[in-house]
Scaffold this motif. Structure first.
Motif, PDB file in Angstrom:
ATOM      1  N   LEU A  15      29.794  40.988  27.073  1.00  0.00           N
ATOM      2  CA  LEU A  15      30.628  41.973  27.783  1.00  0.00           C
ATOM      3  C   LEU A  15      31.283  42.938  26.793  1.00  0.00           C
ATOM      4  N   THR A  37      37.859  45.016  42.356  1.00  0.00           N
ATOM      5  CA  THR A  37      37.735  43.952  41.354  1.00  0.00           C
ATOM      6  C   THR A  37      38.155  44.466  39.969  1.00  0.00           C
ATOM      7  N   LEU A  39      40.402  46.769  39.424  1.00  0.00           N
ATOM      8  CA  LEU A  39      41.863  46.885  39.439  1.00  0.00           C
ATOM      9  C   LEU A  39      42.516  45.507  39.380  1.00  0.00           C
ATOM     10  N   GLU A  40      41.854  44.542  40.016  1.00  0.00           N
ATOM     11  CA  GLU A  40      42.352  43.157  39.961  1.00  0.00           C
ATOM     12  C   GLU A  40      42.291  42.623  38.525  1.00  0.00           C
ATOM     13  N   ALA A  41      41.239  42.990  37.805  1.00  0.00           N
ATOM     14  CA  ALA A  41      41.122  42.568  36.396  1.00  0.00           C
ATOM     15  C   ALA A  41      42.247  43.181  35.569  1.00  0.00           C
ATOM     16  N   ALA A 140      41.663  47.813  29.130  1.00  0.00           N
ATOM     17  CA  ALA A 140      40.557  47.089  28.494  1.00  0.00           C
ATOM     18  C   ALA A 140      40.028  45.997  29.411  1.00  0.00           C
ATOM     19  N   ASN A 141      40.917  45.303  30.106  1.00  0.00           N
ATOM     20  CA  ASN A 141      40.477  44.305  31.091  1.00  0.00           C
ATOM     21  C   ASN A 141      39.589  44.955  32.142  1.00  0.00           C
ATOM     22  N   ILE A 144      36.129  45.723  30.609  1.00  0.00           N
ATOM     23  CA  ILE A 144      35.292  44.527  30.428  1.00  0.00           C
ATOM     24  C   ILE A 144      34.755  44.068  31.780  1.00  0.00           C
ATOM     25  N   GLN A 145      35.632  44.086  32.779  1.00  0.00           N
ATOM     26  CA  GLN A 145      35.206  43.698  34.130  1.00  0.00           C
ATOM     27  C   GLN A 145      34.112  44.643  34.628  1.00  0.00           C
ATOM     28  N   ALA A 148      30.749  43.644  33.498  1.00  0.00           N
ATOM     29  CA  ALA A 148      30.276  42.475  34.256  1.00  0.00           C
ATOM     30  C   ALA A 148      29.693  42.878  35.607  1.00  0.00           C
TER      31      ALA A 148
ATOM     32  N   TYR B  10      40.226  38.509  44.075  1.00  0.00           N
ATOM     33  CA  TYR B  10      38.926  39.145  43.922  1.00  0.00           C
ATOM     34  C   TYR B  10      38.219  38.504  42.752  1.00  0.00           C
ATOM     35  N   VAL B  12      37.151  38.267  39.800  1.00  0.00           N
ATOM     36  CA  VAL B  12      37.121  38.787  38.438  1.00  0.00           C
ATOM     37  C   VAL B  12      36.355  37.798  37.568  1.00  0.00           C
ATOM     38  N   HIS B  13      35.865  38.277  36.453  1.00  0.00           N
ATOM     39  CA  HIS B  13      35.067  37.464  35.538  1.00  0.00           C
ATOM     40  C   HIS B  13      35.898  36.298  35.003  1.00  0.00           C
ATOM     41  N   ILE B  16      38.409  36.736  32.297  1.00  0.00           N
ATOM     42  CA  ILE B  16      39.681  37.345  32.683  1.00  0.00           C
ATOM     43  C   ILE B  16      40.507  36.358  33.517  1.00  0.00           C
ATOM     44  N   MET B 137      44.058  48.066  23.538  1.00  0.00           N
ATOM     45  CA  MET B 137      42.670  47.820  23.957  1.00  0.00           C
ATOM     46  C   MET B 137      41.967  46.891  22.968  1.00  0.00           C
ATOM     47  N   ALA B 140      43.244  43.411  23.527  1.00  0.00           N
ATOM     48  CA  ALA B 140      42.690  42.804  24.744  1.00  0.00           C
ATOM     49  C   ALA B 140      41.261  42.330  24.500  1.00  0.00           C
ATOM     50  N   ASN B 141      40.483  43.114  23.769  1.00  0.00           N
ATOM     51  CA  ASN B 141      39.124  42.676  23.416  1.00  0.00           C
ATOM     52  C   ASN B 141      39.174  41.353  22.651  1.00  0.00           C
ATOM     53  N   ILE B 144      40.007  38.493  25.095  1.00  0.00           N
ATOM     54  CA  ILE B 144      38.887  38.101  25.960  1.00  0.00           C
ATOM     55  C   ILE B 144      37.855  37.315  25.139  1.00  0.00           C
ATOM     56  N   LEU B 208      48.705  44.628  44.324  1.00  0.00           N
ATOM     57  CA  LEU B 208      48.016  45.889  44.004  1.00  0.00           C
ATOM     58  C   LEU B 208      48.719  47.108  44.599  1.00  0.00           C
ATOM     59  N   VAL B 212      48.790  50.592  42.499  1.00  0.00           N
ATOM     60  CA  VAL B 212      47.554  51.362  42.674  1.00  0.00           C
ATOM     61  C   VAL B 212      47.765  52.371  43.799  1.00  0.00           C
TER      62      VAL B 212
END
Lengths: 228, 228
Positions: A15, A37, A39-41, A140-141, A144-145, A148, B10, B12-13, B16, B137, B140-141, B144, B208, B212
């Motif tokens: 990823l 998804t 935004l959830e990440a 960044a999350n 990455i999401q 995926a 949702y 998410v990977h 995450i 960023m 965060a990388n 993860i 959210l 958002v």
């Protein structure tokens, strides 16, 4: 599919390895569930004292007037390619800490932590120095999401922040950070020639020894070097 | 292993979903190859005009004096748990843009982009407003990538920045951002009681619809809401 897979030396996760900031976006729409998804990440990123200073204003091509308004904030050079991305999201940082809640015996540890944080730094209602950093972690999350879900993200720093503030009625105490272009990968052969060439360039990064130090500034270690 | 798996709506990977900021770190050492892989993941983060404004100073328990020096920068409340993390990394942001290279006909597009960026914003040698965002960023990388290697990361905003600047000889134009604690997950039952309780608390995030918006500030959409 990717013209320039990166020659990364250490086995980072796919990823991270497969992420890049494309110039060519397909006109395929981003499904609402996928956008949700992403935004959830972002939502589950860590943040200083769990302040979650990130906010997002979403514009999609489904609403052309609003999309055009967002696009009009982007510098010309970036607009040339960003106009193909079906989704543009403005990220906005909340620059001040939430005021602490009144203390009561049933208070959660989280609220008490926040209170301590505010008292410690005498920051009540202002000055979260990590706002941009934490928006970056959320972004960044999201990025990455996206990988995926076969989506790609290109973060745009080159935009008219004051124009965005005004057009989107960003309140005082909040600051636009970047415009995040999201979509499926497009065909780079359809790009204007200069952008097509840029899209084909290898991704470049400083070697580790230029930015990873041990014990003190400027002191690198043979352990943390990029192999050539 | 995780006492409080997050109820995320949702899909998410897993990298995450499974991420969290632990208080309990094991005393198991972090293998140098793994640490290198974390830094490599940070290296490949995107950044504004590819400026890569992140720098990292690494301290591990293998070098007790240097580790203690890093630990001494952390606020007491965080030191209580951070002292168990085998690795502490200070992230440092470069606050100014690189000066543009002279233009020549063989110049890479990347250098020309940088030149344009500097001219556009009249920023030559100063003021990268995305420095903290981009360090975020990269951080965060790294975070993860840690999850992919069974490691956990806790970002610490609560530390004495001026002390870190002085102890680690951070040059002018650079700013400490956070101290990143890294290690394997430990046994939360060994934590002091108040920390143990905090470790068990469910992870909380704003819904959210609070952050958002579509089209303009404060305007949420039924599409982007957290289900309860």
């Amino acid at each position: 599919m990717l013209e320039n897979p990166t020659n990364i030396q250490y086995k980072v996760h796919d990823l991270i390895r497969n992420r890049r900031s494309p110039l060519a976006f397909s006109d395929r729409k981003v499904e609402p569930e996928k956008l949700l998804t992403l935004l959830e990440a972002a939502r589950w990123a860590p943040s200083s004292y769990n302040q979650q200073p990130w906010n997002f204003i979403v514009a999609t091509k489904d609403h052309p007037a609003e999309y055009e308004r967002m696009l009009s904030c982007i510098f010309y050079e970036n607009k040339r390619w960003a106009q193909n991305a079906p989704v543009l999201i403005l990220s906005v940082a909340k620059l001040h800490f939430d005021p602490p809640n009144p203390v009561n015996p049933d208070d959660t540890i989280e609220n008490l932590m926040r209170l301590v944080a505010n008292l410690h730094a005498k920051r009540g209602g202002e000055g979260n120095p990590h706002a941009f950093h934490d928006v970056g972690m959320a972004a960044a999350n999201l990025t990455i999401q996206a990988i995926a879900l076969d989506l790609f993200v290109h973060h745009i720093a080159g935009f008219y922040s004051d124009r965005a503030k005004s057009l989107f009625h960003i309140p005082q105490g909040y600051e636009p950070v970047s415009i995040v272009a999201i979509g499926y990968l497009g065909d780079s052969r359809k790009l204007p020639e200069d952008l097509r060439l840029r899209e084909m360039e290898p991704r470049m990064r400083k070697p580790l020894e230029e930015f990873v130090f041990i014990q003190r500034w400027g002191h690198s270690s043979p352990v943390f070097t990029s192999q050539s």
